[in-house]
Design an enzyme around this catalytic site. Structure first.
Site, PDB file in Angstrom:
ATOM      1  N   LYS A  58     -60.351  52.903  96.727  1.00  0.00           N
ATOM      2  CA  LYS A  58     -61.540  53.667  96.329  1.00  0.00           C
ATOM      3  C   LYS A  58     -62.399  53.874  97.485  1.00  0.00           C
ATOM      4  CE  LYS A  58     -61.800  52.121  91.374  1.00  0.00           C
ATOM      5  NZ  LYS A  58     -61.570  53.547  90.705  1.00  0.00           N
ATOM      6  N   ARG A  87     -53.888  51.551  82.825  1.00  0.00           N
ATOM      7  CA  ARG A  87     -53.119  51.962  81.811  1.00  0.00           C
ATOM      8  C   ARG A  87     -51.594  51.215  82.008  1.00  0.00           C
ATOM      9  NH1 ARG A  87     -53.275  58.108  84.109  1.00  0.00           N
ATOM     10  NH2 ARG A  87     -55.228  57.361  84.264  1.00  0.00           N
TER      11      ARG A  87
HETATM   12  N1  BES Z   1     -61.544  51.572  86.482  1.00  0.00           N
HETATM   13  C1  BES Z   1     -61.414  53.057  86.883  1.00  0.00           C
HETATM   14  C2  BES Z   1     -61.978  53.996  86.074  1.00  0.00           C
HETATM   15  C3  BES Z   1     -63.418  54.055  86.280  1.00  0.00           C
HETATM   16  C4  BES Z   1     -64.090  54.830  87.174  1.00  0.00           C
HETATM   17  C5  BES Z   1     -64.453  53.350  85.504  1.00  0.00           C
HETATM   18  C6  BES Z   1     -65.473  55.091  87.154  1.00  0.00           C
HETATM   19  C7  BES Z   1     -65.725  53.593  85.397  1.00  0.00           C
HETATM   20  C8  BES Z   1     -66.211  54.222  86.537  1.00  0.00           C
HETATM   21  C9  BES Z   1     -59.793  53.270  86.783  1.00  0.00           C
HETATM   22  O1  BES Z   1     -59.029  52.333  86.897  1.00  0.00           O
HETATM   23  C10 BES Z   1     -59.463  54.472  87.759  1.00  0.00           C
HETATM   24  O2  BES Z   1     -59.675  54.182  88.794  1.00  0.00           O
HETATM   25  N2  BES Z   1     -58.936  55.569  87.206  1.00  0.00           N
HETATM   26  C11 BES Z   1     -58.770  56.913  88.080  1.00  0.00           C
HETATM   27  C12 BES Z   1     -57.573  57.197  87.575  1.00  0.00           C
HETATM   28  C13 BES Z   1     -56.578  58.426  88.547  1.00  0.00           C
HETATM   29  C14 BES Z   1     -56.305  57.664  89.673  1.00  0.00           C
HETATM   30  C15 BES Z   1     -55.892  59.064  87.768  1.00  0.00           C
HETATM   31  C16 BES Z   1     -59.983  57.640  88.148  1.00  0.00           C
HETATM   32  O3  BES Z   1     -60.429  57.917  86.798  1.00  0.00           O
HETATM   33  O4  BES Z   1     -60.340  58.308  88.983  1.00  0.00           O
HETATM   34 ZN    ZN Z   2     -58.400  52.083  89.167  1.00  0.00          ZN
END
Ligand code: BES
Ligand code: ZN
Ligand code: ZN
Length: 498
Positions: free
Chosen positions: A273, A347
């Protein structure tokens, strides 16, 4: 500090308390209790409210020094809005506003419950009132050198009461205590809640609550073939845990599985991230925290349903041992997943947990997960996305959330989007590759692991954390989902499979 709530029929001006909190309706119409104070105020409250610019709008409050003839030290006028719009949700928000406004008051007496219309449910409103007082006064101070907890110890609820209303107050205190535990866990820095520590906190919470706790360590997770948990956890120095908790009351009516995402920190892994994207990622275990917190009050609330919680706990980190984009994992149920983005990790661990829940033969499953940024884009920070494979079960969840005063909104799981997750090398991949509809593709991924068991999914990525104080929500971890889950398991009806 625990707050105790008691009922009394003392006339408002006579009651001894630090502060007497009384409702004022929209357009400065004095509510129950406010009218009886009015006669003691030289010149009347109207002139005072006008001078203070106070209009009775919901959630506003103004403090008045107590006039002669009023026993409390001060009177807090609490705006509750138009009389016909007052319901349990409003009472909860207004009670929270009182708690937030009075951090130093030790004892508060209030007629707020009498603002409810005559046909309103006084027991539900009493529960909401207690929740509001406790949650509005919530602070996370573990690492603050200065800063005080709210002083509130005693709330006297004036007006018509009885054992059922007192039971509503007690229920509200129990639920709020559970929510506060979930908030504490979410607010805890990730460095202080590695999977082992989180699991230990769960054991401590549930000791003596009639819930049995099973903690699987790394060796046990390997033995049980939880390939999603292993794969996500392999990049961290902190080994994963899988916590299974069981509440099995005698003569149980039906059985529900609660599944919660427990990513103690989500760096994204090798699909790392951005710095700002990581700032709040200690929140990524909010689903697991909500599930465990809920388990802690089931016996106290006399829930008659069997409830089993499944909370996989991992840290998602980049390292030389981390899972690589393109690696393939084998989930507990035998399905293989090509991991093309290591940041779509929730997931993967939920797939194992859902597989186990399916094996255990429950009547229905619900999972809570801070799953996608896309859900926050779709519904904002205060509304959870509700998805599922069974209309009746989804309706029960929506209903429970509504009664609990938590916002959820339905999102579809269109079959047309399933093929976007076809993999060249495995049964499916963990991302769709497209830019849009990420909350739905995540939901569709999860659906592949629940078979034909009625299942609902709450994406709580937005509401698990609040960016500012609002009603009973306090900036930081919210404990979102606990109230909904408590309502859901309390009134569970076995879904007839649709
Ligand atoms: N934990 C995050 C989702 C999230 C994002 C929660 C912002 C709270 C605030 C999750 O694990 C994630 O990173 N999801 C990705 C999925 C993508 C790579 C398909 C996302 O939402 O960008
Ligand atoms: Zn994530
Ligand atoms: Zn995550």
């Amino acid at each position: 500090m625990t707050v105790t709530f008691r009922l009394a029929t003392t006339s408002p001006p006579r009651v001894d308390a630090d502060v007497l909190a009384v409702p004022v309706f929209a357009d400065r119409v004095l509510g129950p209790g406010a009218d009886s104070v009015d006669e003691y105020v030289p010149g009347g409250l109207e002139a005072f409210m006008e001078a203070a610019g106070f209009d009775g709008k919901a959630g506003r409050a103004v403090l008045v020094p107590a006039p002669d003839g009023v026993a409390a030290r001060a009177v807090l006028l609490v705006g509750v809005g138009a009389p016909e719009t007052v319901d349990a949700r409003r009472i909860r928000r207004c009670a929270a506003a009182v708690a937030r406004r009075l951090p130093k008051a030790v004892s508060v007496a209030t007629t707020l419950l009498d603002a409810l219309p005559a046909d309103g449910d006084r027991v539900d409103a009493a529960q909401a009132l207690a929740e509001g007082f406790v949650l509005g006064g919530y602070r996370y101070l573990t690492y603050k050198s200065e800063g005080e907890h709210a002083a509130l110890a005693q709330v006297t609820v004036l007006g018509r009461g009885g054992a059922r209303v007192q039971a509503g107050l007690d229920r509200g205190v129990a639920v709020a205590r559970a929510v506060a535990w979930a908030r504490d866990m979410v607010n805890t820095p990730a460095g202080a809640k590695a999977p082992a520590a989180f699991a230990a906190a769960a054991e401590k919470l549930l000791a003596g609550t009639g819930v049995t706790v099973e903690v699987l360590d790394l060796a046990a997770i390997r033995k049980e073939k939880l390939g999603g948990v292993l794969g996500v956890g392999q990049g961290s120095q902190q080994s994963p845990r899988f916590v299974k908790v069981t509440y099995d009351p005698r003569g149980a009516r039906g059985s529900i599985a609660l599944v919660g995402k427990g990513v103690c920190f989500d760096s994204g892994g090798l699909s790392i991230k951005t710095a700002s994207g990581m700032e709040t990622m200690k929140t990524d275990m909010g689903g697991a925290a909500a599930v465990l917190a809920t388990m802690s009050v089931l016996s106290e609330l006399g829930v008659k349903t069997r409830v089993v919680g499944y909370t996989p706990m991992v840290e998602n980190m980049p390292s030389g041992t981390a899972i690589r984009p393109g690696d393939v994992l084998r989930i507990r149920n035998g399905k293989t997943v090509e991991v093309l983005n290591t940041d779509a990790e929730g997931r993967l661990i939920l797939a194992d947990a859902l597989s186990l829940a399916v094996e255990d033969g429950h009547d229905a499953i619900i999972d809570l997960a801070t799953l996608t940024g896309a859900c926050v884009v779709a519904l904002g920070e205060k509304v959870a996305g509700l998805m599922g494979n069974d209309d009746g079960w989804r309706a029960q969840v929506a209903d429970a959330a509504d009664r609990a005063g938590e916002r959820v909104w339905p999102l579809p799981l269109p079959d047309e989007y399933r093929t976007a997750m076809d993999s060249d090398v495995a049964d499916l991949k963990n991302i769709s590759g497209g830019h849009y509809g990420g909350a739905l593709t995540a939901g569709i991924f999860l659906r592949a692991f629940v078979g034909d068991v009625p299942w609902a999914h709450l994406d709580i990525a937005g509401p698990a954390r609040a960016s500012s104080d609002d009603g009973e929500m306090v900036k930081g971890g919210t404990g979102f989902g606990v109230r909904t889950l408590v309502e859901l398991v309390s009134r569970f009806k076995r879904p007839s499979r649709s």
